[in-house]
Design an enzyme around this catalytic site. Structure first.
Site, PDB file in Angstrom:
ATOM      1  N   ASN A  64      -2.705  -6.841 -15.322  1.00 34.22           N
ATOM      2  CA  ASN A  64      -3.079  -5.438 -15.224  1.00 34.22           C
ATOM      3  C   ASN A  64      -4.421  -5.377 -14.506  1.00 34.22           C
ATOM      4  O   ASN A  64      -5.457  -5.660 -15.102  1.00 34.22           O
ATOM      5  CB  ASN A  64      -3.167  -4.816 -16.628  1.00 34.22           C
ATOM      6  CG  ASN A  64      -3.610  -3.365 -16.574  1.00 34.22           C
ATOM      7  OD1 ASN A  64      -3.711  -2.778 -15.492  1.00 34.22           O
ATOM      8  ND2 ASN A  64      -3.877  -2.782 -17.737  1.00 34.22           N
ATOM      9  N   TRP A  65      -4.365  -5.043 -13.231  1.00 35.79           N
ATOM     10  CA  TRP A  65      -5.596  -5.033 -12.422  1.00 35.79           C
ATOM     11  C   TRP A  65      -6.498  -3.850 -12.773  1.00 35.79           C
ATOM     12  O   TRP A  65      -7.654  -3.817 -12.361  1.00 35.79           O
ATOM     13  CB  TRP A  65      -5.258  -4.978 -10.925  1.00 35.79           C
ATOM     14  CG  TRP A  65      -4.684  -6.251 -10.378  1.00 35.79           C
ATOM     15  CD1 TRP A  65      -4.451  -7.431 -11.059  1.00 35.79           C
ATOM     16  CD2 TRP A  65      -4.280  -6.495  -9.023  1.00 35.79           C
ATOM     17  NE1 TRP A  65      -3.927  -8.375 -10.210  1.00 35.79           N
ATOM     18  CE2 TRP A  65      -3.811  -7.827  -8.948  1.00 35.79           C
ATOM     19  CE3 TRP A  65      -4.261  -5.719  -7.860  1.00 35.79           C
ATOM     20  CZ2 TRP A  65      -3.332  -8.382  -7.759  1.00 35.79           C
ATOM     21  CZ3 TRP A  65      -3.795  -6.275  -6.680  1.00 35.79           C
ATOM     22  CH2 TRP A  65      -3.338  -7.596  -6.637  1.00 35.79           C
ATOM     23  N   LYS A  66      -5.965  -2.864 -13.474  1.00 38.87           N
ATOM     24  CA  LYS A  66      -6.728  -1.652 -13.803  1.00 38.87           C
ATOM     25  C   LYS A  66      -7.306  -1.048 -12.523  1.00 38.87           C
ATOM     26  O   LYS A  66      -6.682  -1.168 -11.473  1.00 38.87           O
ATOM     27  CB  LYS A  66      -7.797  -1.955 -14.861  1.00 38.87           C
ATOM     28  CG  LYS A  66      -7.191  -2.666 -16.078  1.00 38.87           C
ATOM     29  CD  LYS A  66      -8.128  -2.776 -17.250  1.00 38.87           C
ATOM     30  CE  LYS A  66      -7.432  -3.533 -18.377  1.00 38.87           C
ATOM     31  NZ  LYS A  66      -8.204  -3.575 -19.615  1.00 38.87           N
ATOM     32  N   HIS A 125      -1.159   2.532 -22.055  1.00 39.71           N
ATOM     33  CA  HIS A 125      -2.288   1.617 -22.225  1.00 39.71           C
ATOM     34  C   HIS A 125      -3.374   2.306 -23.065  1.00 39.71           C
ATOM     35  O   HIS A 125      -3.556   3.528 -22.960  1.00 39.71           O
ATOM     36  CB  HIS A 125      -2.851   1.205 -20.861  1.00 39.71           C
ATOM     37  CG  HIS A 125      -3.805   0.065 -20.974  1.00 39.71           C
ATOM     38  ND1 HIS A 125      -5.121   0.249 -21.330  1.00 39.71           N
ATOM     39  CD2 HIS A 125      -3.623  -1.267 -20.833  1.00 39.71           C
ATOM     40  CE1 HIS A 125      -5.715  -0.941 -21.393  1.00 39.71           C
ATOM     41  NE2 HIS A 125      -4.828  -1.870 -21.093  1.00 39.71           N
ATOM     42  N   GLU A 167      -6.401   2.526 -22.685  1.00 35.99           N
ATOM     43  CA  GLU A 167      -7.360   3.291 -21.876  1.00 35.99           C
ATOM     44  C   GLU A 167      -6.794   4.661 -21.507  1.00 35.99           C
ATOM     45  O   GLU A 167      -7.526   5.635 -21.410  1.00 35.99           O
ATOM     46  CB  GLU A 167      -7.751   2.474 -20.628  1.00 35.99           C
ATOM     47  CG  GLU A 167      -8.645   1.301 -21.020  1.00 35.99           C
ATOM     48  CD  GLU A 167      -8.437   0.030 -20.213  1.00 35.99           C
ATOM     49  OE1 GLU A 167      -7.867   0.088 -19.113  1.00 35.99           O
ATOM     50  OE2 GLU A 167      -8.838  -1.042 -20.707  1.00 35.99           O
ATOM     51  N   GLU A 215      -1.792  -4.814 -27.857  1.00 33.72           N
ATOM     52  CA  GLU A 215      -3.153  -5.032 -27.356  1.00 33.72           C
ATOM     53  C   GLU A 215      -4.160  -4.452 -28.346  1.00 33.72           C
ATOM     54  O   GLU A 215      -4.461  -3.244 -28.288  1.00 33.72           O
ATOM     55  CB  GLU A 215      -3.335  -4.343 -25.997  1.00 33.72           C
ATOM     56  CG  GLU A 215      -2.393  -4.838 -24.923  1.00 33.72           C
ATOM     57  CD  GLU A 215      -2.936  -4.579 -23.519  1.00 33.72           C
ATOM     58  OE1 GLU A 215      -3.081  -5.563 -22.782  1.00 33.72           O
ATOM     59  OE2 GLU A 215      -3.249  -3.428 -23.184  1.00 33.72           O
ATOM     60  N   GLY A 253     -11.205  -6.661 -23.053  1.00 28.55           N
ATOM     61  CA  GLY A 253     -12.415  -6.713 -22.235  1.00 28.55           C
ATOM     62  C   GLY A 253     -13.657  -7.104 -23.005  1.00 28.55           C
ATOM     63  O   GLY A 253     -14.768  -6.977 -22.504  1.00 28.55           O
ATOM     64  N   SER A 296      -8.244 -10.164 -23.818  1.00 25.55           N
ATOM     65  CA  SER A 296      -9.026 -11.361 -23.511  1.00 25.55           C
ATOM     66  C   SER A 296      -8.196 -12.638 -23.406  1.00 25.55           C
ATOM     67  O   SER A 296      -8.663 -13.719 -23.778  1.00 25.55           O
ATOM     68  CB  SER A 296     -10.168 -11.522 -24.521  1.00 25.55           C
ATOM     69  OG  SER A 296     -11.044 -10.404 -24.449  1.00 25.55           O
ATOM     70  N   GLY A 319      -5.924  -8.481 -18.349  1.00 26.18           N
ATOM     71  CA  GLY A 319      -6.818  -7.682 -17.524  1.00 26.18           C
ATOM     72  C   GLY A 319      -7.738  -8.572 -16.690  1.00 26.18           C
ATOM     73  O   GLY A 319      -7.341  -9.117 -15.658  1.00 26.18           O
ATOM     74  N   GLY A 320      -8.950  -8.756 -17.157  1.00 30.46           N
ATOM     75  CA  GLY A 320     -10.003  -9.466 -16.413  1.00 30.46           C
ATOM     76  C   GLY A 320      -9.557 -10.771 -15.763  1.00 30.46           C
ATOM     77  O   GLY A 320      -9.804 -10.994 -14.566  1.00 30.46           O
TER      78      GLY A 320
END
Ligand code: 13P
Length: 253
Positions: A9-11, A97, A99, A169, A175, A215, A236-237
């Site tokens: 997930n590049w966001k 998600h 977010e 999640e 993150g 993470s 993500g990251g």
């Protein structure tokens, strides 16, 4: 059949040149996936077409959208329909998600509408659920996450629910560098499968892929993915670094 999935997930990250280089580097690693393993890249909307072209006909590699709207088409400025995604041959979409839930106030009922239209257009939703820290501290995470499933998923038939991928999640692990332990992930995933079994029976629940997100990185993916009820991860990251994500894909069981 239940799939093992490494989903990036590049966001809202990367400019187009960096996105292209990242995907090129991952594809040129020539990772061999078995029939029940997938790598999925949820890229920003402007890069969907480019990303589709880069992955080409690489077996078991797919591009996903990070969101979609609940309506077919019409005067909804700034939104993206699943019909548009289908016309780009996109097969996956992330729905709900944390977010989106937090910053755009997306409710369980609204997310059920998005899931419904995605299924109607044969796009596999990756449905996210997970509790905030306050709920984990109060040890009511099971009830909290079960409610997210009940209110968004339980309207679907057994046939349809098996087409949905679930991503657990925990918000406190997103993150933050603070990963749920593999035991904590397994415990929640087993619980979610139990909730699904209660509604749809063991066979249906056993067919649903449940990914862990929060993470995940190259150094912990193998251990987390090795848990019996964890079918891969939503990352993500670490998905923004080619070598990290290559190792994560290779950590699928
Ligand atoms: P991080 O891997 O950066 O914690 O993000 C997880 C996530 O939100 C994936 O959807």
């Amino acid at each position: 059949m239940r799939k093992q999935i490494a989903a990036a997930n590049w966001k809202m990250n990367l400019t187009v040149d960096k996105a292209e280089t990242l995907l090129d580097n991952i594809i040129s690693a020539n990772i061999n996936l078995s029939n029940d393993q997938l790598a999925v890249f949820a890229v920003p909307f402007p890069y969907l077409h480019l990303a589709q072209n880069i992955i080409g006909d690489n077996d078991n590699f797919y591009i996903a959208a990070q969101n979609c709207y609940s309506k077919k088409s019409g005067a909804y400025t700034g939104e993206t329909s699943v019909e548009m995604l289908q016309s780009l041959n996109i097969k996956y979409v992330v729905v709900g998600h944390s977010e989106r839930r937090e910053y755009f106030e997306e409710s369980n009922a609204f997310l059920a509408e998005k899931l419904s239209i995605a299924l109607e257009y044969n796009i596999t939703p990756i449905f996210c659920c997970g509790e905030p820290l306050s709920i984990r501290d109060a040890q009511t995470q099971n009830e909290f996450v079960a409610k997210q499933l009940e209110e968004s998923l339980f309207i679907f038939s057994a046939d349809d629910v098996q087409k949905i991928v679930i991503a657990y999640e925990p918000i406190w692990a997103i993150g933050t560098g603070k990963t749920a332990t593999s035991e904590q992930a397994q415990e929640m995933h087993a619980y979610l499968r139990k909730v699904l079994t209660g509604k749809y029976g063991k066979d249906v629940a056993g067919n649903i892929s449940i990914l862990y997100g929060g993470s995940v990185k190259a150094s912990n993916a193998k251990e987390i993915f090795s848990q019996p009820d964890v079918d891969g991860g939503l990352v993500g990251g670490a998905s923004l670094i080619a070598d990290e994500f290559i190792t994560i894909i290779k950590s699928l069981k």
